[in-house]
Write a protein that holds these residues in place. Structure first.
Motif, PDB file in Angstrom:
ATOM      1  N   LYS A  22      39.890  41.432  39.744  1.00  0.00           N
ATOM      2  CA  LYS A  22      41.191  41.416  39.075  1.00  0.00           C
ATOM      3  C   LYS A  22      41.183  42.271  37.814  1.00  0.00           C
ATOM      4  CE  LYS A  22      42.872  36.894  40.643  1.00  0.00           C
ATOM      5  NZ  LYS A  22      43.367  35.558  40.209  1.00  0.00           N
ATOM      6  N   ASP A  51      46.691  42.401  42.094  1.00  0.00           N
ATOM      7  CA  ASP A  51      46.895  41.541  40.929  1.00  0.00           C
ATOM      8  C   ASP A  51      47.218  42.431  39.745  1.00  0.00           C
ATOM      9  OD1 ASP A  51      46.152  38.645  41.712  1.00  0.00           O
ATOM     10  OD2 ASP A  51      44.513  39.843  42.560  1.00  0.00           O
ATOM     11  N   ARG A  57      50.697  38.329  40.830  1.00  0.00           N
ATOM     12  CA  ARG A  57      50.499  38.721  42.233  1.00  0.00           C
ATOM     13  C   ARG A  57      51.664  39.605  42.663  1.00  0.00           C
ATOM     14  NH1 ARG A  57      46.364  38.538  45.393  1.00  0.00           N
ATOM     15  NH2 ARG A  57      47.225  37.277  47.081  1.00  0.00           N
TER      16      ARG A  57
END
Length: 437
Positions: A22, A51, A57
């Motif tokens: 991420k 992400d 998201r």
């Protein structure tokens, strides 16, 4: 948001997930968004999940069929992306509104941007271009980005507020710094507190406060003007406008909308114009044809050139939505509530046209671009309300310059893309060499 996503995990059907940590996805999205999306699209196709910082998201799409679904979706199913530019433009901005509130505001703002109204502003564009061009160096290379910023700022200020005055001079000094700061902060997470007037968010809030004070003064002057009912500037039109129930916009709403018009409108238009000069300098045959056209009343090739600049050197590279429906059907995918959907405009413009790396305005001569493959102004109910104004402004600026100057050609490689936060500009400022005709 997290609970809503967790309710139906078995029914969701998401595009491929970018297989990177991420933190790496976040850094790539903030610092090298176009490159990151291009690389992901090459690996996963024109629909994938990542992400993203700020947006969480996110499903990214760059296929015209999917883009059409996003832009044509019900405003109850897809809201404006959260967070959005209202963080830097204010809660009264159209960016902050959804559903019926958004529809009503757009209806109220439509008259100033109607074709007939825009025609009234053409002489302002020409005057400001000639005034700025009087100081341009002859036979010496210079950046066009800053002059274009001054032209477009002066044009929108005069169109919005009407007559000149001390207040407009103050806004000319206040707005550029605020726009530059806001453009940077718009792509970053907002802290829970501003940490004082000397922090970035604190400075932005102070700039907004000063803008509100000036607008309050200008509103008072406008309402006291004995010719108020005859005025055609956007401020007067807003003050006279009424919602269907007869109520007016509040002063805060008017101030935030005016800031939206001034800030969002002038930077993007100026950036596109700088790209136009950067491109024309490298295509002398095009410049010769454009110059011949400018000597008359036609503008078909000039309009095609503007379209191609917006395609090949996209200034705003994405448009976003927030999924409000329990589940949103997008092609073969099912996107859960709480997700963001981002249309990658730059990627869409790259893969929707033949030989996309070739700068060729003639592809649009007598051939308008497909509605959902060419979207520099966004699309659907959230398409930029000032699109026609910006197009007219760019057309008149280019016509005026072509009538006054010749443009020296160059064999130098094209300028690289530089991110200003929200907008993308030529890295070297769209440099040209001009000579008076």
């Amino acid at each position: 948001m997290t609970e809503a996503i967790a309710l139906e995990p078995r029914t969701a059907n998401l595009p491929p997930q970018v297989a990177l940590p991420k933190a790496i996805q976040a850094i790539g999205f903030v610092l090298w968004r176009r490159w990151t999306i291009r690389q992901a699209a090459r690996r996963y196709g024109d629909a994938f999940t990542l992400d993203a910082p700020v947006f969480g998201r996110t499903v990214v799409v760059a296929d015209p069929a999917l883009v059409k679904q996003v832009f044509m979706a019900s405003t109850d199913d897809l809201l404006n992306i959260q967070p959005n530019l209202s963080r830097v433009l204010g809660p009264g901005s159209i960016f902050a509104l959804d559903r019926a509130e958004h529809r009503n505001r757009r209806k109220l703002l439509h008259p100033p941007f109607h074709g007939k109204s825009i025609k009234n502003y053409e002489h302002i564009v020409e005057e400001e271009t000639l005034r700025e061009a009087a100081n341009w160096p002859e036979g010496k290379e210079f950046r066009t980005l800053e002059p274009m910023m001054r032209i477009t700022l002066n044009v929108i200020l005069r169109a919005v507020f009407g007559a000149e005055g001390a207040e407009l001079e103050y806004l000319r000094k206040l707005i550029p710094g605020g726009v530059k700061l806001g453009s940077r902060l718009a792509t970053l997470p907002q802290p829970s507190r501003s940490y004082g007037r000397y922090s970035p968010w604190g400075r932005l809030a102070e700039s907004h406060r000063k803008f509100d004070e000036i607008v309050d003064t200008l509103i008072a002057k406008a309402e006291a003007d004995p010719r108020f009912d005859e005025r055609t500037d956007i401020l007067a039109l807003m003050l006279r406008s009424r919602y269907d129930d007869g109520s007016p916009m509040s002063r805060r709403e008017i101030s935030d909308e005016l800031l939206t018009l001034v800030a969002a409108g002038h930077e993007t238009t100026a950036s596109t114009l700088a790209w136009a000069f950067e491109r024309m300098r490298r295509h002398p045959d095009l410049v010769a044809a454009l110059t011949t056209e400018a000597e008359g009343d036609g503008n078909e090739l000039r309009q095609a050139t503007i379209l191609e600049v917006q395609r090949a050197r996209t200034v705003i590279d994405f448009a976003g939505r927030h999924v409000a429906a329990p589940m949103f059907e997008l092609g073969e995918w099912r996107i859960p509530q709480g997700y963001s959907i981002v249309v990658s405009i730059s990627r869409l413009h790259e893969n929707s046209f033949a030989d996309p790396d070739r700068f060729d305005p003639y592809r649009f001569v007598g051939n308008r671009p497909p509605t959902f493959a060419w979207v520099p102004f966004g699309g659907g109910t959230r398409r930029c309300i000032g699109a026609a104004f910006a197009n007219t402004e760019m057309d008149v600026v280019l016509r005026t310059v072509l009538r006054q100057f010749t443009i020296d050609s160059t064999t130098d490689s094209g300028e690289k893309v530089h991110s200003r936060g929200v907008a993308y500009t030529p890295k070297r400022g769209g440099r040209v060499v001009l000579r008076r005709r």
